[in-house]
Motif scaffolding. Structure first.
Motif, PDB file in Angstrom:
ATOM      1  N   ARG A  93       0.304  -1.767   4.572  1.00 46.51           N
ATOM      2  CA  ARG A  93       1.196  -2.654   5.321  1.00 46.51           C
ATOM      3  C   ARG A  93       2.567  -2.741   4.665  1.00 46.51           C
ATOM      4  NH1 ARG A  93       3.320  -7.609   5.517  1.00 46.51           N
ATOM      5  NH2 ARG A  93       2.635  -8.038   3.392  1.00 46.51           N
ATOM      6  N   VAL A  94       2.562  -2.959   3.348  1.00 47.84           N
ATOM      7  CA  VAL A  94       3.820  -3.116   2.624  1.00 47.84           C
ATOM      8  C   VAL A  94       4.664  -1.844   2.711  1.00 47.84           C
ATOM      9  CG1 VAL A  94       4.815  -3.425   0.326  1.00 47.84           C
ATOM     10  CG2 VAL A  94       2.931  -4.886   1.072  1.00 47.84           C
ATOM     11  N   ARG A  95       4.009  -0.692   2.689  1.00 48.95           N
ATOM     12  CA  ARG A  95       4.731   0.591   2.687  1.00 48.95           C
ATOM     13  C   ARG A  95       5.029   1.099   4.095  1.00 48.95           C
ATOM     14  NH1 ARG A  95       4.522   2.512  -2.453  1.00 48.95           N
ATOM     15  NH2 ARG A  95       2.825   1.796  -3.805  1.00 48.95           N
ATOM     16  N   ASP A  96       4.606   0.365   5.126  1.00 49.13           N
ATOM     17  CA  ASP A  96       4.784   0.806   6.507  1.00 49.13           C
ATOM     18  C   ASP A  96       4.162   2.189   6.691  1.00 49.13           C
ATOM     19  OD1 ASP A  96       5.530   0.794   9.156  1.00 49.13           O
ATOM     20  OD2 ASP A  96       7.570   1.476   8.777  1.00 49.13           O
ATOM     21  N   ARG A 100       5.208   6.044   8.233  1.00 52.09           N
ATOM     22  CA  ARG A 100       5.769   6.866   7.160  1.00 52.09           C
ATOM     23  C   ARG A 100       4.771   7.818   6.503  1.00 52.09           C
ATOM     24  NH1 ARG A 100       7.162   3.966   2.698  1.00 52.09           N
ATOM     25  NH2 ARG A 100       8.537   5.659   2.059  1.00 52.09           N
ATOM     26  N   ALA A 101       3.480   7.522   6.577  1.00 48.81           N
ATOM     27  CA  ALA A 101       2.499   8.302   5.824  1.00 48.81           C
ATOM     28  C   ALA A 101       2.197   9.643   6.491  1.00 48.81           C
ATOM     29  CB  ALA A 101       1.202   7.507   5.686  1.00 48.81           C
ATOM     30  N   TRP A 167       7.210   9.609   0.467  1.00 46.20           N
ATOM     31  CA  TRP A 167       7.301   9.523   1.927  1.00 46.20           C
ATOM     32  C   TRP A 167       8.741   9.278   2.356  1.00 46.20           C
ATOM     33  CZ3 TRP A 167       2.817   5.498   2.875  1.00 46.20           C
ATOM     34  CH2 TRP A 167       1.602   6.078   2.496  1.00 46.20           C
ATOM     35  N   GLY A 168       9.120   9.923   3.431  1.00 40.60           N
ATOM     36  CA  GLY A 168      10.454   9.698   3.961  1.00 40.60           C
ATOM     37  C   GLY A 168      10.499   8.468   4.856  1.00 40.60           C
ATOM     38  N   PRO A 169      11.670   8.110   5.353  1.00 36.58           N
ATOM     39  CA  PRO A 169      11.802   6.944   6.240  1.00 36.58           C
ATOM     40  C   PRO A 169      11.305   7.253   7.642  1.00 36.58           C
ATOM     41  CG  PRO A 169      13.916   8.015   5.963  1.00 36.58           C
ATOM     42  CD  PRO A 169      12.965   8.740   5.052  1.00 36.58           C
TER      43      PRO A 169
END
Length: 416
Positions: A93-96, A100-101, A167-169
């Protein structure tokens, strides 16, 4: 009044640098002290933040979500599995992670149920787990200590998928060996058909029917692999070899024997296997649709082998077979399944070549060379191994006989 450990740098040091084996009295004593100082368990989130930091370190050392859950779910840390899942979900969740993954990472999160929207709060993960599990404060703190130590002790393994730091945006990534071949709608259709056939085989009470369904699944796998190899060859070298990776987790008992079965399925389908002894984790390298199909077939055959073993025990009049018999049965089963799958693949390839009027040997050789090149790149220090030690003869031949009855090759007279 004592400083709340959740706000204390001492707690972070305790969790990230302490060694807390699950069976030592000292761990319980420390957990009791923490419970006395913070009976609500992680009231302000210090333990949660420390555990998320340990998880982040694990990602950087090559671990993926399903790997961590598999290893934590074994042995003394099994009670920490639900907490591990909650932490992985919060990390995602924090890393979206949803946007992004890389796809492989996302697939694991979905299967674990750790990719879901919500208003989770980093401060409350450990505390919420404690309340949901209804554990005593001392027991909860002991699990936190053991989990922190287990995460810290995870050894460095090969990095097959980019960790969150790379991971990119809002874009997915690819593995270190390059991008996988883009999956086509046909890949999905074939995998659904294979999955459906194997599900029917597993639910059937009739060995002949189960064998015929499994045989059809293997035939589909081979023909689809040939089609994919031809498409890649037509696309030319600029399209890449279409090689990807996948990890498969194998549970106790008899991990080595089960790995032999996975290796037999992989070898018969042009996939290479590298496994970590002591972890029950296998790395598969091959074409993307082949990887998924191999895992499906292995899972089905493992279930069929378990049923056949139970039947062999009844036939032999054994109330409970010895470990030696069971291990030998699985090894014999794996060996014979490998022989039959290889023969089925060769037959299906020959038939496909005749239908297309093409020589498939060079195409399949190039695919095999591409797989070998990726294995060498990712696992430069890999070494082959063979099962060592004596084998129960009765179990071995009973396993081979059961594999014959599984009838994994196309049902033609030439099979026998």
């Amino acid at each position: 009044m004592a400083t709340d450990p959740a706000d204390d740098a001492w707690l972070r040091e305790l969790l990230l640098h302490g060694d807390w084996p699950a069976d030592l009295r000292h761990t319980g004593e420390t957990a009791a002290v923490l419970a006395e100082r913070d009976p609500a368990v992680d009231r302000t989130g210090g333990a949660t933040r420390a555990l998320l930091a340990a998880l982040d370190d694990a990602w950087e050392r090559g671990w993926q979500p399903a790997d961590v859950v598999h290893v934590i779910g074994r042995g003394a840390t099994a009670r920490a599995r639900t907490l591990t899942l909650a932490l992985i979900a919060e990390d995602a969740r924090v890393r979206d992670a949803a946007s992004r993954a890389p796809e492989g990472w996302l697939e694991q999160l979905r299967e674990l149920g750790a990719l879901r929207p919500g208003d989770a709060d980093v401060v409350g993960v450990v505390g919420a787990w404690h309340r949901a599990e209804r554990r005593s404060a001392a027991d909860a703190w002991r699990v936190v200590l053991v989990l922190a130590s287990a995460l810290r002790r995870l050894a460095r393994i090969e990095q097959l998928v980019p960790p969150p730091s790379r991971w990119g945006p809002g874009t997915g990534g690819t593995g270190p060996a390059g991008a996988e071949r883009t999956r086509t709608p046909d890949d999905g259709r074939v995998l659904r058909r294979i999955r459906g056939l194997l599900a029917k085989a597993e639910s059937s009470d009739f060995p002949d029917e189960a064998g015929a369904l499994t045989a059809k699944a293997q035939q589909l796998m081979t023909r689809h692999a040939v089609d994919a190899a031809l498409l890649d060859a037509e696309a030319g070298p600029s399209a890449g070899a279409g090689i990807g990776t996948r990890r498969v987790h194998v549970d106790d008992p008899y991990v080595r024997a089960k790995m032999q079965l996975l290796g037999a399925v992989a070898d018969a389908n042009g996939v290479r296997l590298v496994w970590y002894q002591g972890l029950g984790i296998a790395n598969l390298v091959g074409a993307a649709p082949d990887l998924a199909a191999v895992e499906l077939l292995f899972t089905s055959l493992l279930l069929q082998a378990s049923r056949a073993l139970a039947s062999a025990e009844r036939d032999a009049g054994r109330g409970a077979a010895s470990r030696a018999f069971r291990r030998a049965f699985l090894l014999g089963y794996a060996h014979r399944v490998g022989e039959r799958l290889t023969a089925a693949r060769e037959r299906a390839t020959t038939q496909a070549a005749a239908e297309r009027g093409a020589d498939l040997v060079p195409v399949l050789r190039r695919r095999a060379e591409a797989v070998d090149a990726v294995v060498t790149e990712l696992f430069p220090r890999v070494r082959s191994s063979r099962s060592r030690g004596s084998v129960d003869g009765g179990g071995w031949y009973a396993g081979r006989a059961a594999a014959d009855r599984a009838d994994v090759g196309p049902r033609r007279p030439s099979v026998r």
